[in-house]
Scaffold this active site. Structure first.
Site, PDB file in Angstrom:
ATOM      1  N   ASP A 454      -9.148 -36.973   8.895  1.00 62.92           N
ATOM      2  CA  ASP A 454      -9.314 -36.493  10.279  1.00 62.92           C
ATOM      3  C   ASP A 454      -9.424 -34.968  10.337  1.00 62.92           C
ATOM      4  OD1 ASP A 454      -6.664 -36.177   9.622  1.00 62.92           O
ATOM      5  OD2 ASP A 454      -5.864 -37.046  11.458  1.00 62.92           O
TER       6      ASP A 454
HETATM    7  C1  LAN Z   1       1.100 -34.657   7.687  1.00 59.87           C
HETATM    8  C2  LAN Z   1       0.704 -33.598   8.620  1.00 59.87           C
HETATM    9  C3  LAN Z   1      -0.664 -33.727   9.240  1.00 59.87           C
HETATM   10  C4  LAN Z   1      -1.097 -35.154   9.386  1.00 59.87           C
HETATM   11  C5  LAN Z   1      -2.302 -35.352  10.359  1.00 59.87           C
HETATM   12  C6  LAN Z   1      -3.523 -34.548   9.987  1.00 59.87           C
HETATM   13  C7  LAN Z   1      -1.910 -34.946  11.777  1.00 59.87           C
HETATM   14  C8  LAN Z   1      -2.619 -36.843  10.368  1.00 59.87           C
HETATM   15  O1  LAN Z   1      -3.596 -37.132  11.337  1.00 59.87           O
HETATM   16  C9  LAN Z   1      -2.934 -37.357   8.988  1.00 59.87           C
HETATM   17  C10 LAN Z   1      -1.716 -37.192   8.064  1.00 59.87           C
HETATM   18  C11 LAN Z   1      -1.201 -35.741   7.964  1.00 59.87           C
HETATM   19  C12 LAN Z   1      -2.111 -34.980   7.028  1.00 59.87           C
HETATM   20  C13 LAN Z   1       0.201 -35.684   7.349  1.00 59.87           C
HETATM   21  C14 LAN Z   1       0.612 -36.649   6.293  1.00 59.87           C
HETATM   22  C15 LAN Z   1       2.080 -36.672   5.889  1.00 59.87           C
HETATM   23  C16 LAN Z   1       2.717 -35.288   5.889  1.00 59.87           C
HETATM   24  C17 LAN Z   1       1.995 -34.433   4.879  1.00 59.87           C
HETATM   25  C18 LAN Z   1       2.558 -34.699   7.298  1.00 59.87           C
HETATM   26  C19 LAN Z   1       3.218 -35.505   8.389  1.00 59.87           C
HETATM   27  C20 LAN Z   1       3.370 -33.437   7.173  1.00 59.87           C
HETATM   28  C21 LAN Z   1       4.564 -33.808   6.241  1.00 59.87           C
HETATM   29  C22 LAN Z   1       4.246 -35.197   5.647  1.00 59.87           C
HETATM   30  C23 LAN Z   1       4.756 -35.387   4.188  1.00 59.87           C
HETATM   31  C24 LAN Z   1       4.549 -36.815   3.760  1.00 59.87           C
HETATM   32  C25 LAN Z   1       6.212 -35.033   4.060  1.00 59.87           C
HETATM   33  C26 LAN Z   1       6.851 -35.394   2.742  1.00 59.87           C
HETATM   34  C27 LAN Z   1       7.655 -36.610   2.840  1.00 59.87           C
HETATM   35  C28 LAN Z   1       7.377 -37.821   2.309  1.00 59.87           C
HETATM   36  C29 LAN Z   1       7.944 -39.033   2.903  1.00 59.87           C
HETATM   37  C30 LAN Z   1       6.527 -38.039   1.125  1.00 59.87           C
END
Ligand code: LAN
Length: 730
Positions: A454
């Site tokens: 996205d």
């Molecule tokens: C994020 C942040 C952005 C988010 C969006 C772009 C908003 C979404 O549409 C797709 C997924 C994504 C890229 C995403 C995936 C998972 C993340 C990276 C996070 C929520 C920010 C932190 C999280 C990450 C997994 C944290 C580490 C913890 C674990 C359980 C592995």
């Protein structure tokens, strides 16, 4: 008054903090000497964030107390305010991307194990942060900043405080210990906490569920192969398997011995850790193990103990380290996120030694994930949200007709140039189990290196908007049509074509293994982490990007049209019976509802002509709160059912819903008017919206802040409304 102030804890001088953002969006805080305060001015963003004075509040176009103050004025004032906090150098909108309370443990453990000194100002501010976020009632910490206390949050933050020098008898420690003891002590920590504790010699590896490195030697065709897991999970378990394989623990020191005596109910030496592999505190246990996982773990424990030859372990670890090196190369050391980053840094220390350039580099890169803020300093959820925020900013400014005004030109150009610089131009190194990425965009920075579906689609749309606007003719060449075509190639390659998830988009990659792999999720605290999943929001954004490209260019037209068609079918299929969509990355049904309605609007479906849109709107309208706005609690994400926020509505969910309803052409203007009234009334005279509640989420259980959302979405809602109703807008 902040809790840390009430307790008289030390604080640094906020006038000495500076934030430097490089052209690729890396954010680094620096604490400058006192004598440089005058010489090196703080940026507007820092002045605003840390409230250090003379932030140049913009003059409102029309004052909000003025009877003639309209939605269009609120949009303008909001945009004006938001562009004031843009970073002049890089064009990004820096923010403390905080929420998860389990990130800082990685930094502190790495420094402790390697003996790298944490600067005093960082220590002071990290203590402040943790203290300020302790639970006001019991003094523990949750999984995230707004959650109830958990074992995970409490044990890791307690250990940090002690290692940073807070005395055992400090009231904060005493209260936290009560929480720990109440939950049976650290033996009932969830899996990830047990790993951190074992590294610090505060727990024994025999009580940690296994993660064998040898599985990286298995052939890729096996559906359970770790390279088929979700990028985050495989990037974390990669270094973890190395560490668990050699059962690494640091040297026992007097302070560690003290902590050992503080976090357990029984004396450390009398604990039989082998019995506690599966002991997990009830409040942490969002997602209990399946029986299959428990059986598998028993087999692996047996295998590791009695069957595995040492040479195989060594080979496994050699392979793991090779893959870590590739990960490091592909992501400029950052790896996909802070958790995998810290584990990988510790492995590098074991392999290469304290004084190696590899370890120095890791130590330096921690500066890009540490972020200071009014509550203190913390390790963020990622190294920022740079690309994502810039993409949404540009788009929404165009959608509300502000982008082409001379006073916003500079802001748009800077954000646009940042996006142009942030598109991937190099592939990953061979053999790192990564897809083609040239043409894709990440969520944060180009150097971090991971395409997100996205983010690619939203950045593509933003860039095209600028390229199509005659007002920006002088910067059209910043990015070529070929680059946009590359983005399309990446996007199309990411669409899932498996029967169940046909047409959908996942987050970073296509789904690589059966969703049944979730049965082997060992983390206990998170849901849906094993493999990629189809995400409705990612699919919605992809439709937006693909359709916008299709409307403006002539490349792979038929394939794009087909891709949009099957994506829209997926969006419709994933609507629940009651008309809602479950949101995986924002809280929660309002977030996903807005995205789905926007995607459907893009393909000309509205309240009038589409049953799906009608149901989607009716679901949201039914949840309007008595004050006229919408508000959703984090509980929605956990319970998978809509839960209102406490008492009053929230600007975020009000904006999301209003946007959805406007784009769906919802016929009853009075419903929308009431939401608009909320957005207007909660804006300050300067055009600011103050923080109300956490906006984002991941893996169903952990909340995360998106500080830019409270500007971006109200601006979009108010602006779309003003545009649509013109004279009749309030
Ligand atoms: C994020 C942040 C952005 C988010 C969006 C772009 C908003 C979404 O549409 C797709 C997924 C994504 C890229 C995403 C995936 C998972 C993340 C990276 C996070 C929520 C920010 C932190 C999280 C990450 C997994 C944290 C580490 C913890 C674990 C359980 C592995």
């Amino acid at each position: 008054m902040l809790y840390s102030e009430q307790l008289g804890l030390p604080i640094t001088d906020n006038r000495r903090w500076r934030l430097y953002c490089d052209t690729y969006g890396a954010e680094r805080w620096d604490y400058i000497p006192e004598e440089d305060i005058e010489r090196i001015p703080q940026t507007n963003f820092v002045k605003w964030l840390l409230r250090t004075g003379d932030f140049p509040y913009p003059n409102p176009k029309v004052n909000s107390s003025d009877p003639g103050f309209r939605a269009s004025d609120a949009t303008y004032n909001g945009a004006k305010f938001f562009s004031m906090i843009q970073d002049e150098e890089s064009g990004i909108f820096p923010c403390q991307y905080q929420g998860p309370m389990f990130m800082t443990i990685g930094y502190v453990t790495f420094c402790y194990i390697t003996g790298i000194e944490i600067p005093e100002h960082n220590k002071v501010e990290m203590i402040r942060y943790i203290v300020n976020l302790s639970h006001p009632v019991d003094g523990g910490w949750g999984l995230h900043t707004e959650g109830a206390s958990t074992m995970f949050g409490t044990v890791v933050n307690y250990v940090i405080l002690r290692l940073l020098g807070l005395p055992k008898d400090h009231i904060v420690c005493k209260k936290a210990r009560r929480v720990l003891i109440h939950h049976r002590g650290a033996i009932s920590s969830p899996h990830w906490a047990k790993i951190w504790l074992s590294l610090l010699n505060l727990y024994d590896w025999s009580g940690v569920n296994p993660a064998p490195p040898d599985q990286w030697l298995l052939p890729y065709f096996l559906t359970t192969h770790p390279a088929r897991w979700w990028v985050h999970t495989r990037s974390i378990y990669l270094p973890v398997s190395y560490l668990a394989g050699i059962r690494y623990s640091c040297k026992l020191t007097p302070i560690l011995e003290e902590i050992r005596s503080e976090i357990y109910v029984e004396p450390y030496d009398q604990i039989d850790f082998t019995k506690h592999r599966n002991t997990t505190c009830g409040v942490d246990l969002h997602y209990p193990h399946s029986m299959a996982l428990d059986i598998l773990n028993c087999c692996i424990v047996f295998y590791e103990k009695y069957l595995r030859p040492t040479w195989l372990l060594k080979r496994g670890n050699k392979r793991v380290y090779e893959l870590i090196e590739k990960d490091v190369q592909n992501s400029d050391n950052l790896t996909v996120g802070p958790v995998s980053f810290a584990f990988s840094a510790i492995v590098a220390f074991i392999e290469k030694g304290r004084d190696s350039p590899e370890v120095e580099r890791f130590a330096d890169k921690f500066k890009e994930i540490l972020f200071h803020g009014p509550l203190g300093l913390t390790v963020m959820g990622t190294n920022g949200a740079q690309v994502w925020d810039c993409s949404l900013f540009i788009q929404y400014m165009f959608m509300v007709d502000l982008a082409e005004l001379p006073e916003f030109r500079d802001s748009i150009v800077k954000a646009y140039k940042f996006l142009c610089r942030s598109q991937f131009t190099e592939e990953c190194v061979e053999g790192s189990f990564r897809d083609k990425r040239v043409g894709g965009w990440p969520f944060s920075t180009k150097t971090q290196g991971f395409t997100v579906s996205d983010c690619t689609a939203e950045a593509l749309k933003a860039v095209i908007m600028v390229k199509k606007s005659p007002a920006f003719a002088d910067v059209h060449d910043e990015i070529s049509t070929k680059n946009l075509e590359n983005a399309i190639d990446v996007l199309l390659s990411l669409q899932n074509l498996g029967s169940f998830e046909y047409g959908s988009f996942a987050s970073y990659e296509k789904i690589r293994a059966t969703l049944l792999m979730e049965k082997l999720n060992p983390a206990e605290i998170f849901c849906n982490i094993m493999v990629e999943y189809p995400y409705v929001e990612c699919t919605d954004s992809s439709v937006l990007g693909l359709q916008y490209f299709l409307d403006n260019y002539d490349y792979r037209k038929e394939e794009i049209s087909h891709s949009i068609k099957i994506a829209v079918d997926y969006i419709k299929r994933s609507q629940q019976k009651d008309g809602s969509w479950y949101g995986s990355w924002g809280i929660c049904y309002t977030y996903a509802g807005m995205f789905a309605l926007e995607a459907l609007y893009t393909v000309h479906e509205n309240y009038e002509n589409s049953e799906v849109v009608r149901k989607g709107c009716d679901f949201l309208v039914k949840r309007q709160m008595p004050d006229g706005g919408w508000g959703e609690s984090m509980r929605s994400c956990e319970l998978h059912t809509y839960v209102n926020s406490n008492k009053k509505s929230q600007i975020i969910q009000t904006a999301w819903t209003v946007i959805g309803l406007l784009l769906a052409d919802y016929p009853d203007k009075a419903v929308i008017d009431r939401g608009i009234q909320i957005l207007k009334s909660r804006q300050t005279v300067h055009g600011e919206w103050k923080y109300e509640s956490i906006e984002g989420v991941f893996n169903h259980s952990c909340a995360i802040e998106y500080p830019s959302y409270r500007f971006l979405f109200p601006m979009k809602a108010l602006g779309l409304y003003a545009k649509k109703y013109g004279e009749n807008a309030i």
